[in-house]
Design a protein around this motif. Sequence first.
Motif, PDB file in Angstrom:
ATOM      1  N   UNK A 371      70.668   1.195 -49.783  1.00 46.23           N
ATOM      2  CA  UNK A 371      70.614   2.372 -48.927  1.00 46.23           C
ATOM      3  C   UNK A 371      69.567   2.140 -47.830  1.00 46.23           C
ATOM      4  N   UNK A 372      69.916   2.391 -46.569  1.00 43.81           N
ATOM      5  CA  UNK A 372      68.965   2.341 -45.465  1.00 43.81           C
ATOM      6  C   UNK A 372      68.528   3.767 -45.141  1.00 43.81           C
ATOM      7  N   UNK A 373      67.220   3.984 -45.109  1.00 41.24           N
ATOM      8  CA  UNK A 373      66.675   5.338 -44.956  1.00 41.24           C
ATOM      9  C   UNK A 373      66.528   5.698 -43.477  1.00 41.24           C
ATOM     10  N   UNK A 374      67.649   5.730 -42.780  1.00 42.19           N
ATOM     11  CA  UNK A 374      67.635   5.864 -41.318  1.00 42.19           C
ATOM     12  C   UNK A 374      68.071   7.257 -40.863  1.00 42.19           C
ATOM     13  N   UNK A 375      67.856   8.262 -41.717  1.00 37.92           N
ATOM     14  CA  UNK A 375      68.142   9.647 -41.352  1.00 37.92           C
ATOM     15  C   UNK A 375      67.010  10.540 -41.851  1.00 37.92           C
ATOM     16  N   UNK A 376      66.947  11.736 -41.292  1.00 38.81           N
ATOM     17  CA  UNK A 376      65.942  12.700 -41.708  1.00 38.81           C
ATOM     18  C   UNK A 376      66.174  13.138 -43.154  1.00 38.81           C
ATOM     19  N   UNK A 377      65.133  13.663 -43.818  1.00 38.08           N
ATOM     20  CA  UNK A 377      65.236  14.011 -45.237  1.00 38.08           C
ATOM     21  C   UNK A 377      66.388  14.946 -45.583  1.00 38.08           C
ATOM     22  N   UNK A 378      66.685  15.944 -44.736  1.00 41.97           N
ATOM     23  CA  UNK A 378      67.762  16.874 -45.081  1.00 41.97           C
ATOM     24  C   UNK A 378      69.114  16.172 -45.120  1.00 41.97           C
ATOM     25  N   UNK A 379      69.306  15.201 -44.224  1.00 44.14           N
ATOM     26  CA  UNK A 379      70.566  14.447 -44.231  1.00 44.14           C
ATOM     27  C   UNK A 379      70.615  13.524 -45.442  1.00 44.14           C
ATOM     28  N   UNK A 380      69.491  12.920 -45.801  1.00 43.09           N
ATOM     29  CA  UNK A 380      69.449  12.065 -46.989  1.00 43.09           C
ATOM     30  C   UNK A 380      69.778  12.874 -48.238  1.00 43.09           C
ATOM     31  N   UNK A 381      69.253  14.089 -48.342  1.00 40.48           N
ATOM     32  CA  UNK A 381      69.557  14.924 -49.505  1.00 40.48           C
ATOM     33  C   UNK A 381      71.025  15.319 -49.523  1.00 40.48           C
ATOM     34  N   UNK A 382      71.581  15.594 -48.351  1.00 40.58           N
ATOM     35  CA  UNK A 382      73.012  15.912 -48.289  1.00 40.58           C
ATOM     36  C   UNK A 382      73.854  14.720 -48.724  1.00 40.58           C
ATOM     37  N   UNK A 383      73.417  13.505 -48.324  1.00 41.27           N
ATOM     38  CA  UNK A 383      74.144  12.300 -48.729  1.00 41.27           C
ATOM     39  C   UNK A 383      74.124  12.137 -50.238  1.00 41.27           C
ATOM     40  N   UNK A 384      72.959  12.354 -50.859  1.00 39.20           N
ATOM     41  CA  UNK A 384      72.860  12.208 -52.312  1.00 39.20           C
ATOM     42  C   UNK A 384      73.704  13.265 -53.014  1.00 39.20           C
ATOM     43  N   UNK A 385      73.766  14.464 -52.469  1.00 40.74           N
ATOM     44  CA  UNK A 385      74.624  15.504 -53.051  1.00 40.74           C
ATOM     45  C   UNK A 385      76.087  15.051 -53.063  1.00 40.74           C
ATOM     46  N   UNK A 386      76.512  14.447 -51.963  1.00 39.30           N
ATOM     47  CA  UNK A 386      77.879  13.929 -51.902  1.00 39.30           C
ATOM     48  C   UNK A 386      78.076  12.784 -52.907  1.00 39.30           C
ATOM     49  N   UNK A 387      77.064  11.927 -53.033  1.00 38.20           N
ATOM     50  CA  UNK A 387      77.150  10.814 -53.990  1.00 38.20           C
ATOM     51  C   UNK A 387      77.255  11.371 -55.414  1.00 38.20           C
ATOM     52  N   UNK A 388      76.481  12.412 -55.705  1.00 40.94           N
ATOM     53  CA  UNK A 388      76.539  13.023 -57.024  1.00 40.94           C
ATOM     54  C   UNK A 388      77.923  13.551 -57.336  1.00 40.94           C
ATOM     55  N   UNK A 389      78.561  14.208 -56.345  1.00 37.42           N
ATOM     56  CA  UNK A 389      79.920  14.710 -56.553  1.00 37.42           C
ATOM     57  C   UNK A 389      80.898  13.551 -56.748  1.00 37.42           C
ATOM     58  N   UNK A 390      80.695  12.477 -56.006  1.00 37.87           N
ATOM     59  CA  UNK A 390      81.561  11.281 -56.140  1.00 37.87           C
ATOM     60  C   UNK A 390      81.457  10.690 -57.541  1.00 37.87           C
ATOM     61  N   UNK A 391      80.238  10.638 -58.073  1.00 35.69           N
ATOM     62  CA  UNK A 391      80.045  10.062 -59.395  1.00 35.69           C
ATOM     63  C   UNK A 391      80.452  11.016 -60.519  1.00 35.69           C
ATOM     64  N   UNK A 392      80.665  12.275 -60.154  1.00 38.26           N
ATOM     65  CA  UNK A 392      81.123  13.234 -61.162  1.00 38.26           C
ATOM     66  C   UNK A 392      80.037  13.720 -62.075  1.00 38.26           C
TER      67      UNK A 392
END
Length: 392
Positions: A371-392
Motif C-alpha cells: 500500500x502506498x500512503x499517498x492520500x489524506x487520512x480520510x481517504x485511507x480510512x475509506x479505502x480500508x472500509x472498502x477492503x474490509x467489505x471485500x474481505x467479508x
Amino acid sequence: MNNLTLAHRLQALQSNVFADMDRAKAASRESGNTIIDLSLGSSDLGAAPHVVDAIERSLHDPHTHGYLLHNGTRDFRITAANWYSDRFGVPIDPETEVLPLIGSQEGTAHLPLAILNPGDFALLLDPGYPSHLGGVALAGGQIYGMPILAKNDFLPVLEDIPELVLAQSKLMVLSYPHNPTTAIAPLAFFQKAVNFCRQHNLVLIHDFPYLDIFFEGTSPPPSILQADRAKTNSIEFFTFSKSYNMGGFRIGFAIGNPQLIMALRQIKAMVDFNQYLGILNGAIAALTGNQDSVKETVAIFQKRRDVFINALNRIGWPVATPAATMYVWAKIPPSWPGNSVDFCRQLVAQTGVAVSPGSGFGKGGEGYVRFALVHDPDILEAAVEKIGAFLG
C-alpha cells in the motif's frame, strides 16, 4: 510495417505487473468505480515554495534555456557534496565523486551498462524495486535474486549466495530503507556487505531514495559510504522525489567511487545532456534552504501510517508498523485463496481500491501486497472500509 525483428533484450522487459494493474484500474473506472489509487509511490504532496520560486526565477533568465553540459552543473555538484559531507561526515570531491541524474532510477538503469558484460550476474534483492532488474536486463546480465525474509529482518543472507554465481557476478544492488518491505539496514550490515563485495570484487550499488522518510523512535538510516569511507567499490543514488516532493522534476544525483562516477558519466553522455538548469537551481534551493518542509512531509506520512495501520487492525488485518518509507507491506490474509495478482485485480474491480501485488517486486514478494500512503487520512480510512467489505 509488420513482422519487425526487435532486439532480444526486450524479451526480459515484457512482463510488467504494474502495467497490468494500470489496465485493471482503467477497467474498474469504466465500470463506474471511483479509484482510490494506493498502488504507486508518487507523492501527492507539492514541492516547497522556496524550491518552486528558484525554478520560476530561472525561467525568466534566457541564459538557462540552452543545453547544459557537465561543467554547467558545478554549482549543483558542490552543493550536493557539501550537503552529503555535512550529513554523513564523509568528505566528497564534487569534481570526481558527484554526478547529477534524472532521478536515481536513471542511475540504476544505466550503471549496469558500464559494469556488466553479457552473461555476468547481478545480485539483487528479492523482493526489490523493479527498475533494478530492468537495468541488468538491458545490459544483457543475469539476475540472482537474494531472498529477503521477515525472519531475517528483510536483509539478505550473503553467505547463502552460491559460489558458482559469485564467480560470475560483477555487482550487488541494495536499497534501504527498502521498497517494498520498508525495512532499514543497520550500519553493521552495510559494513559486512562492503567487505563481502570487496572480497568478491563486486561493485556495490546503494539506491537511497527514502533516507529522510523515517519515523519517530527510529535512528536515521545510514549511508553505504559510511561503511566505505574510502569509496573503494561503492556508489549511492539519491533523489529529490521523496524528501522534497519533486518527482515530476526528475532530479537526483550519484555520489561514490570516482571510477564508477566517470563510467556512469560516459554512459549518460551518450543518452542525454543534463536537465534544465532551472531544475538544478531548485534542487540547490532544496538542499540549502529551510528543511521544515521535509519534516512536515515525514510527519504527514507518519500520521497516514498510523491511521492506516489502525484501520487495518479494526477490520481484522494485523500488519507490522513500518519504521520508514511511505508504504505498508502487508501479508495477504490466509483466508484469501488466490495469489497476490488475483487479490489486487479483484480488489480494484470490485471496490476501486488499487494496490500493488507483491509478486510485482519479485517472486519473494508473493503472498504480500504493498500500500502506498499517498492520500489524506480520510481517504485511507475509506479505502480500508472498502477492503474490509471485500474481505467479508
